[in-house]
Design an enzyme around this catalytic site. Structure first.
Site, PDB file in Angstrom:
ATOM      1  N   LEU A  11       0.845  -1.202   0.000  1.00  0.00           N
ATOM      2  CA  LEU A  11       0.000   0.000   0.000  1.00  0.00           C
ATOM      3  C   LEU A  11       0.882   1.255   0.000  1.00  0.00           C
ATOM      4  CD1 LEU A  11      -2.972  -0.777   2.415  1.00  0.00           C
ATOM      5  CD2 LEU A  11      -2.456  -1.673   0.146  1.00  0.00           C
ATOM      6  N   ARG A  18       2.571  14.802   5.609  1.00  0.00           N
ATOM      7  CA  ARG A  18       3.455  15.248   6.684  1.00  0.00           C
ATOM      8  C   ARG A  18       4.932  15.306   6.280  1.00  0.00           C
ATOM      9  NH1 ARG A  18       3.107  12.266  11.942  1.00  0.00           N
ATOM     10  NH2 ARG A  18       1.766  10.667  11.059  1.00  0.00           N
ATOM     11  N   GLY A  80      -9.756   3.971   2.392  1.00  0.00           N
ATOM     12  CA  GLY A  80      -9.298   3.190   3.531  1.00  0.00           C
ATOM     13  C   GLY A  80      -8.413   2.026   3.122  1.00  0.00           C
ATOM     14  N   THR A  81      -7.771   1.407   4.123  1.00  0.00           N
ATOM     15  CA  THR A  81      -6.776   0.360   3.838  1.00  0.00           C
ATOM     16  C   THR A  81      -7.421  -0.886   3.225  1.00  0.00           C
ATOM     17  OG1 THR A  81      -6.957  -0.229   6.188  1.00  0.00           O
ATOM     18  CG2 THR A  81      -5.051   1.075   5.546  1.00  0.00           C
ATOM     19  N   ASP A 105       5.598   2.668   3.371  1.00  0.00           N
ATOM     20  CA  ASP A 105       6.248   3.524   4.371  1.00  0.00           C
ATOM     21  C   ASP A 105       6.629   2.748   5.634  1.00  0.00           C
ATOM     22  OD1 ASP A 105       3.708   3.089   5.311  1.00  0.00           O
ATOM     23  OD2 ASP A 105       3.158   5.192   5.535  1.00  0.00           O
ATOM     24  N   LYS A 336      38.797  11.566  -8.511  1.00  0.00           N
ATOM     25  CA  LYS A 336      37.603  11.276  -9.300  1.00  0.00           C
ATOM     26  C   LYS A 336      38.004  10.564 -10.571  1.00  0.00           C
ATOM     27  CE  LYS A 336      36.145  13.111 -12.737  1.00  0.00           C
ATOM     28  NZ  LYS A 336      35.816  13.983 -13.899  1.00  0.00           N
ATOM     29  N   TYR A 372      39.897  20.032 -17.023  1.00  0.00           N
ATOM     30  CA  TYR A 372      38.668  20.600 -17.589  1.00  0.00           C
ATOM     31  C   TYR A 372      38.937  21.995 -18.138  1.00  0.00           C
ATOM     32  CZ  TYR A 372      33.633  21.829 -17.482  1.00  0.00           C
ATOM     33  OH  TYR A 372      32.349  22.199 -17.792  1.00  0.00           O
TER      34      TYR A 372
HETATM   35  C1  UD1 Z   1      -3.477   1.580  10.090  1.00  0.00           C
HETATM   36  C2  UD1 Z   1      -4.269   0.474  10.769  1.00  0.00           C
HETATM   37  C3  UD1 Z   1      -3.948   0.479  12.265  1.00  0.00           C
HETATM   38  C4  UD1 Z   1      -2.456   0.280  12.459  1.00  0.00           C
HETATM   39  C5  UD1 Z   1      -1.680   1.357  11.699  1.00  0.00           C
HETATM   40  C6  UD1 Z   1      -0.211   1.079  11.736  1.00  0.00           C
HETATM   41  C7  UD1 Z   1      -6.323   0.324   9.460  1.00  0.00           C
HETATM   42  C8  UD1 Z   1      -7.758   0.646   9.414  1.00  0.00           C
HETATM   43  N1  UD1 Z   1      -5.674   0.701  10.553  1.00  0.00           N
HETATM   44  O1  UD1 Z   1      -3.946   2.784  10.643  1.00  0.00           O
HETATM   45  O2  UD1 Z   1      -4.633  -0.579  12.929  1.00  0.00           O
HETATM   46  O3  UD1 Z   1      -2.134   0.336  13.852  1.00  0.00           O
HETATM   47  O4  UD1 Z   1      -2.087   1.369  10.310  1.00  0.00           O
HETATM   48  O5  UD1 Z   1       0.470   2.178  11.208  1.00  0.00           O
HETATM   49  O6  UD1 Z   1      -5.811  -0.332   8.568  1.00  0.00           O
HETATM   50  N2  UD1 Z   1      -3.440   3.661   2.528  1.00  0.00           N
HETATM   51  C9  UD1 Z   1      -3.792   3.520   1.216  1.00  0.00           C
HETATM   52  N3  UD1 Z   1      -5.063   3.816   0.828  1.00  0.00           N
HETATM   53  C10 UD1 Z   1      -6.000   4.229   1.719  1.00  0.00           C
HETATM   54  C11 UD1 Z   1      -5.636   4.394   3.062  1.00  0.00           C
HETATM   55  C12 UD1 Z   1      -4.340   4.075   3.439  1.00  0.00           C
HETATM   56  O7  UD1 Z   1      -2.972   3.132   0.388  1.00  0.00           O
HETATM   57  O8  UD1 Z   1      -7.136   4.473   1.282  1.00  0.00           O
HETATM   58  C13 UD1 Z   1      -2.071   3.337   2.935  1.00  0.00           C
HETATM   59  C14 UD1 Z   1      -1.336   4.594   3.373  1.00  0.00           C
HETATM   60  O9  UD1 Z   1      -0.512   5.056   2.311  1.00  0.00           O
HETATM   61  C15 UD1 Z   1      -0.471   4.100   4.520  1.00  0.00           C
HETATM   62  C16 UD1 Z   1      -1.169   2.845   5.031  1.00  0.00           C
HETATM   63  O10 UD1 Z   1      -2.107   2.497   4.053  1.00  0.00           O
HETATM   64  O11 UD1 Z   1       0.804   3.706   4.090  1.00  0.00           O
HETATM   65  C17 UD1 Z   1      -1.826   3.045   6.382  1.00  0.00           C
HETATM   66  O12 UD1 Z   1      -2.834   3.998   6.253  1.00  0.00           O
HETATM   67  P1  UD1 Z   1      -3.203   5.017   7.403  1.00  0.00           P
HETATM   68  O13 UD1 Z   1      -4.354   5.800   6.979  1.00  0.00           O
HETATM   69  O14 UD1 Z   1      -1.987   5.713   7.847  1.00  0.00           O
HETATM   70  O15 UD1 Z   1      -3.687   4.003   8.529  1.00  0.00           O
HETATM   71  P2  UD1 Z   1      -3.601   4.249  10.065  1.00  0.00           P
HETATM   72  O16 UD1 Z   1      -4.714   5.125  10.450  1.00  0.00           O
HETATM   73  O17 UD1 Z   1      -2.247   4.603  10.440  1.00  0.00           O
END
Ligand code: UD1
Ligand code: CA
Length: 448
Positions: A11, A18, A80-81, A105, A336, A372
């Site tokens: 993902l 940030r 969302g994830t 990340d 170099k 050069y």
């Molecule tokens: C998520 C977890 C949380 C965990 C935490 C660890 C969920 C609902 N929650 O929360 O339990 O403790 O990570 O860091 O999964 N991303 C996408 N598309 C989206 C949303 C997110 O690709 O629509 C990617 C983001 O780039 C990121 C990662 O998913 O790398 C996590 O997303 P983020 O929104 O930061 O989740 P957290 O709220 O941190």
């Protein structure tokens, strides 16, 4: 397709606001290469059959960097994830092996931890394996709720958790391994009825349990699962990376006088019985052979240093500085794109660029290869055993023969033959008593 096949979903659709950067968050370097590439390299050790990276904004940047090494799937908008993982469906709909979900990340997860998750999924017959960790500060991480027999019951997001649930110290890293035969059916059952109005990947645990599937937890070291959301977290991850590299080299027979002040690149190669002083930086593409001493305050990139050589203090080796065996490069020397053959010495205050320095040659202090003209670069060729006097300018293209001597202070603009003396400076003359007369005259003027 067998159950032991592996697919990876990474993902990386988050905006990474940030970081405050025009560069995509997962392309910021760690140990000299983009964090995403750390992850891809670790993953490749497990020979996955599929790799899918989920991206949002800045898709082009990621495509260019990944350069065909993985599929790219777009998630637009980001809901969302759970929704993000669902974007991999087109690539994985017929895949029945293990699908390992990672985060661009969270780049420092080890191969061993990934393997452990996959093994638990296969040997333990768990359908969902979540990677948990116990940080010093549980912050707003999701919490892992276990049942009496230690199986994973559900994941509660911090925003949605009650006080009792927030007191749980086992946190969700986000990383998860799910059987390909179940993942997309579980995702299809998600809703966004929660505090964030998002489709949470974490909810697949509860849904899986309701379906009678098994969910397990593997616990990781907190340093492996640290996420990078800001420059400050990037710096913390760099420290973790560097500490690991320092330990690896010390374990392999490298002395580091002050480990915390030596910075390695992801591809640095160092032999045995090498000694590295304080404040040394390695950029990409460096190979140091056995029995080398790198003294304090050296900056080295794209260089090869042969065995028995000594470099620094305060030396700079730039790309294609190729040092043979038993070479000496001393303080305030920059090299170099030059081949420095065995036993040559460049001990003080020199610039050697686009050159060859023959075996055993001695380059005096303050020697400069003038390589050069503002438009093109030219080569300086210094023969075997040649002696270049101090403060010599070698105006390239120029060749000094084997065994030749160049007189100190020379500006050399044409070739010198083997074993010749080359001197190009005004002939020294002497006027006896000149100073006495000079002082007498000047003093007389002053006294008037
Ligand atoms: C998520 C977890 C949380 C965990 C935490 C660890 C969920 C609902 N929650 O929360 O339990 O403790 O990570 O860091 O999964 N991303 C996408 N598309 C989206 C949303 C997110 O690709 O629509 C990617 C983001 O780039 C990121 C990662 O998913 O790398 C996590 O997303 P983020 O929104 O930061 O989740 P957290 O709220 O941190
Ligand atoms: Ca996060």
């Amino acid at each position: 397709m067998s159950k032991s096949d592996l697919a990876i979903v990474i993902l990386a659709a988050g905006k990474g606001t940030r970081m405050k950067s025009a560069l995509h968050k997962v392309l910021h370097p760690l140990g000299g290469r983009p964090m995403l590439h750390h992850l891809l390299e670790t993953v490749d050790q497990l020979n996955p059959t599929h790799k899918v990276i989920i991206v949002g904004a800045d898709k082009e940047q990621l495509e260019a960097s990944v350069d065909g090494k993985a599929h790219i799937a777009l998630q637009q908008p980001q809901l969302g994830t759970g929704h993000a993982v669902d974007m991999a469906k087109d690539h994985l709909k017929d895949f029945k092996g293990t699908i390992l979900i990672l985060y661009g990340d969270v780049p420092l997860i080890s191969e061993a931890t990934m393997r452990q998750m996959i093994d638990v999924g296969q040997k333990d017959e768990a359908d969902v394996v979540v990677l948990g960790f116990k940080p010093q500060d549980c912050k707003a991480y999701g919490r892992l709720k276990l049942n009496a027999d230690g199986r994973l019951d559900k994941i509660v997001e911090y925003k949605d958790a009650n006080e009792q649930e927030r007191a749980i110290d086992l946190c969700n890293s986000g990383i998860m391994a799910v059987g390909g035969d179940h993942l997309f059916a579980l995702l299809a059952a998600l809703d966004n009825d929660n505090a964030s109005k998002e489709y949470y990947l974490t909810d697949v645990v509860e849904i899986a349990n309701k379906k009678g599937l098994n969910c397990a937890v593997v616990e990781a070291d907190q340093f492996e699962v640290m996420g990078i959301n800001s420059r400050s977290e990037l710096a913390q991850a760099e420290t973790v990376f560097q500490n690991k590299a320092r330990q690896k080299f010390m374990d392999a027979g490298v002395t580091l006088t002050d480990p915390s002040s030596v910075y390695f690149c992801h591809d640095t190669k160092i032999g045995q019985d090498v000694s590295i002083g304080p404040n040394v930086f390695f950029g990409p593409n460096v190979e140091i052979d056995n029995d080398v001493i790198i003294h304090a305050f050296c900056h080295i990139e794209g260089a090869i240093v042969g065995s028995g050589s000594s470099v620094g203090p305060f030396a700079r080796l730039r790309p294609a500085a190729l040092l043979g065996k038993n070479v000496k490069v001393g303080n305030f020397v920059e090299i170099k794109k030059s081949e420095i053959e065995d036993g040559a010495k460049i001990s003080h205050l020199s610039y050697i660029g686009d050159a060859r320095v023959g075996a055993g040659a001695n380059i005096g202090a303050g020697t400069i290869t003038c390589n050069y003209d503002g438009y093109f670069k030219y080569k300086t060729d210094i023969g075997v055993g040649a002696f270049i006097g101090s403060n010599t300018s070698l105006v390239a293209p120029v060749k000094i023969g084997d065994g030749a001597t160049v007189g100190a202070g020379s500006v050399v603009t044409s070739d010198g033959a083997d074993d010749a003396l080359v001197v190009s400076r005004a002939k020294q003359k002497e006027i006896s008593g000149w100073s006495t007369t000079f002082r007498k005259n000047q003093q007389a003027k002053k006294d008037k």
